[in-house]
Scaffold this active site. Structure first.
Site, mmCIF file in Angstrom:
data_model
loop_
_atom_site.group_PDB
_atom_site.id
_atom_site.type_symbol
_atom_site.label_atom_id
_atom_site.label_comp_id
_atom_site.label_asym_id
_atom_site.label_seq_id
_atom_site.Cartn_x
_atom_site.Cartn_y
_atom_site.Cartn_z
ATOM 1 N N GLU A 192 0.721 -1.226 0.042
ATOM 2 C CA GLU A 192 -0.129 0.004 0.035
ATOM 3 C C GLU A 192 0.891 1.241 -0.014
ATOM 4 O OE1 GLU A 192 -3.162 -0.289 3.135
ATOM 5 O OE2 GLU A 192 -3.591 -2.340 2.644
ATOM 6 N N HIS B 100 -10.278 -6.216 -2.302
ATOM 7 C CA HIS B 100 -11.603 -6.077 -1.235
ATOM 8 C C HIS B 100 -12.496 -5.382 -2.057
ATOM 9 C CE1 HIS B 100 -8.862 -7.535 1.937
ATOM 10 N NE2 HIS B 100 -7.921 -6.401 1.675
ATOM 11 N N ASP C 273 -11.864 -10.559 -1.013
ATOM 12 C CA ASP C 273 -13.308 -10.774 -0.134
ATOM 13 C C ASP C 273 -14.433 -9.851 -0.846
ATOM 14 O OD1 ASP C 273 -12.682 -8.166 1.199
ATOM 15 O OD2 ASP C 273 -11.473 -9.300 2.559
HETATM 16 O O1 9MR Z 1 -7.145 -8.178 8.491
HETATM 17 C C1 9MR Z 1 -6.392 -7.151 9.208
HETATM 18 C C2 9MR Z 1 -7.065 -6.818 10.502
HETATM 19 O O2 9MR Z 1 -7.183 -7.943 11.418
HETATM 20 C C3 9MR Z 1 -6.291 -5.672 11.010
HETATM 21 O O3 9MR Z 1 -7.027 -5.164 11.966
HETATM 22 C C4 9MR Z 1 -6.108 -4.573 9.765
HETATM 23 C C5 9MR Z 1 -5.332 -3.617 10.521
HETATM 24 O O4 9MR Z 1 -5.002 -2.712 9.443
HETATM 25 O O5 9MR Z 1 -5.471 -5.325 8.862
HETATM 26 C C6 9MR Z 1 -6.172 -6.149 8.335
HETATM 27 O O6 9MR Z 1 -5.550 -6.795 7.087
HETATM 28 C C7 9MR Z 1 -5.264 -5.768 6.080
HETATM 29 C C8 9MR Z 1 -3.894 -6.010 5.245
HETATM 30 O O7 9MR Z 1 -2.979 -6.437 6.000
HETATM 31 C C9 9MR Z 1 -3.589 -5.359 4.050
HETATM 32 N N1 9MR Z 1 -4.748 -4.920 3.342
HETATM 33 C C10 9MR Z 1 -5.919 -4.662 3.880
HETATM 34 C C11 9MR Z 1 -6.419 -5.598 5.119
HETATM 35 C C12 9MR Z 1 -7.718 -5.234 5.508
HETATM 36 O O8 9MR Z 1 -7.862 -4.117 6.356
#
Ligand code: 9MR
Length: 365
Positions: free
Chosen positions: A94, A171, A203
């Site tokens: 990102e 997503h 998802d």
């Molecule tokens: O699924 C992850 C969630 O449990 C965390 O709280 C979150 C924090 O930013 O990160 C989520 O995973 C992310 C991933 O690392 C990067 N892409 C977006 C995902 C969903 O937010």
């Protein structure tokens, strides 16, 4: 855990948060792998990201030289710990903002885009045999963000640093997913640069709950389209879902009122989305190699689907197609004989019949 550990269901697993900087190096020089080590077959995620950083990184006062050393130490330790276990590593995550500008971060503020080559070079040094990925969301529709991500890959390549793949997080929202052909087009923009691609965090969430039966069907079709897009692209190596049961998900915490974005329901029952994906993969697996364009990609192998083809879901109804013009290329027993996007034989050998399983798959039975 039984579902996750069933290799007929999942080809690899991502420790969702366990390999992030705040888990692996919560204080400087002190490494912990207790959360990351819980799964054995890995798509590894992630090293250099603006989020989930411990405060010592986030609010340190860095020079280029001190931050480079911190990045290199972090990457060498964490990747070193997992050597041989990761099909791929999301080295950078990102780095592009939603509007297509470079995303603000401690790394970008210190180096500009220079942190990318530093990180990818460190990745190669730490594990020369894993695939080094750039990973981001909202790349799935052409626009300013994928434009910048293309530039990112070129920046790394021009710097002489290694980059092997680009992860499309994907997503998505039920009813608003990209069409099969438009997603294929944007995936190919990246494979044209000589890197592989994958859907890494798929998802597809319902905007409101509970989902109606027709919304569940739409969700299944949306999943099937995304998987089909990947299968359509030589160099798209796999699809990973970011969670599999609606019982546990990051989605409702982030998007209030939305959810049920996965392929199993809260009771661990298979949803239409599971069946659609399974059918698409089964169709691909039984499709005879016909032309050069459908041959295995030259640079990569189709090995990393999180959801592997398994026995096809039983269907409650099946209709039998009528063969109209028998031709030389008749399908044999068990082979595919129809379905959306199918370009192989649509006639079949006697005494078999072509039975419709669903919109994506008809089989010679
Ligand atoms: O699924 C992850 C969630 O449990 C965390 O709280 C979150 C924090 O930013 O990160 C989520 O995973 C992310 C991933 O690392 C990067 N892409 C977006 C995902 C969903 O937010």
């Amino acid at each position: 855990m039984a579902i996750v550990n069933n290799k007929n269901e999942m080809g690899q697993v991502v420790p969702e948060n366990g390999q992030k900087w705040d888990s692996t190096e919560p204080s400087r020089g002190s490494f912990s792998y207790s959360q990351g080590d819980i799964v054995p077959l890995l798509r590894c995620h992630t090293l250099i990201w603006y989020s989930q950083l411990p405060s010592w990184v986030l609010s340190g006062s860095w020079t280029r030289s001190t931050l480079q050393s911190v990045i290199e130490t972090h990457i060498s330790n964490v990747m070193g710990h997992y050597v041989g276990q990761c099909y791929a590593w999301d080295v950078a995550n990102e780095a592009v903002a939603d509007d297509g500008n470079w995303r603000d971060s401690v790394f970008y503020r210190t180096f500009g885009t220079g942190f990318l080559a530093i990180s990818f070079n460190a990745g190669q040094k730490a594990d020369p045999n894993t695939k080094l990925y750039y990973n981001d969301y909202n790349l799935e529709y052409n626009g300013a963000k994928p434009d910048r991500a293309v530039e990112l890959v070129q920046i790394v390549q021009k710097a002489g640093a290694p980059i092997d793949g680009v992860g499309f997080q994907a997503h998505l929202i039920v009813g608003s997913t990209p069409s099969r052909s438009s997603l294929t087009t944007v995936l190919k923009r990246f494979t044209a640069l000589g890197v592989e691609v994958a859907c890494t965090e798929l998802d597809i969430r319902h905007s409101s709950l509970p989902a109606s039966a027709s919304a569940l069907t739409t969700q299944g079709n949306n999943f099937a389209n995304v998987v089909s897009s990947c299968l359509d692209v030589a160099g798209c190596v796999g699809v990973t879902v970011w969670g599999f049961t609606d019982k546990y998900s990051w989605v409702p915490e982030t998007f209030s009122g939305a959810g049920d974005a996965f392929i199993y329901d809260k009771n661990l029952g298979k949803k239409p989305s599971w069946t659609s994906i399974s059918s698409v993969l089964a169709a691909k697996a039984t499709r005879p190699p016909t032309t050069a364009s459908s041959a295995a990609p030259s640079t990569t192998t189709l090995v990393t689907s999180t959801i592997a083809p398994t026995t096809r879901a039983s269907t409650t109804t099946s209709s039998v197609l009528t063969s109209t013009s028998p031709s030389a290329a008749q399908q044999t027993h068990w082979g595919q004989c129809g379905g959306m996007g199918w370009t192989g034989p649509t006639t079949w050998q006697s005494p078999w019949a072509c039975k419709v399983s669903n919109a994506y798959y008809s089989q010679c039975l």
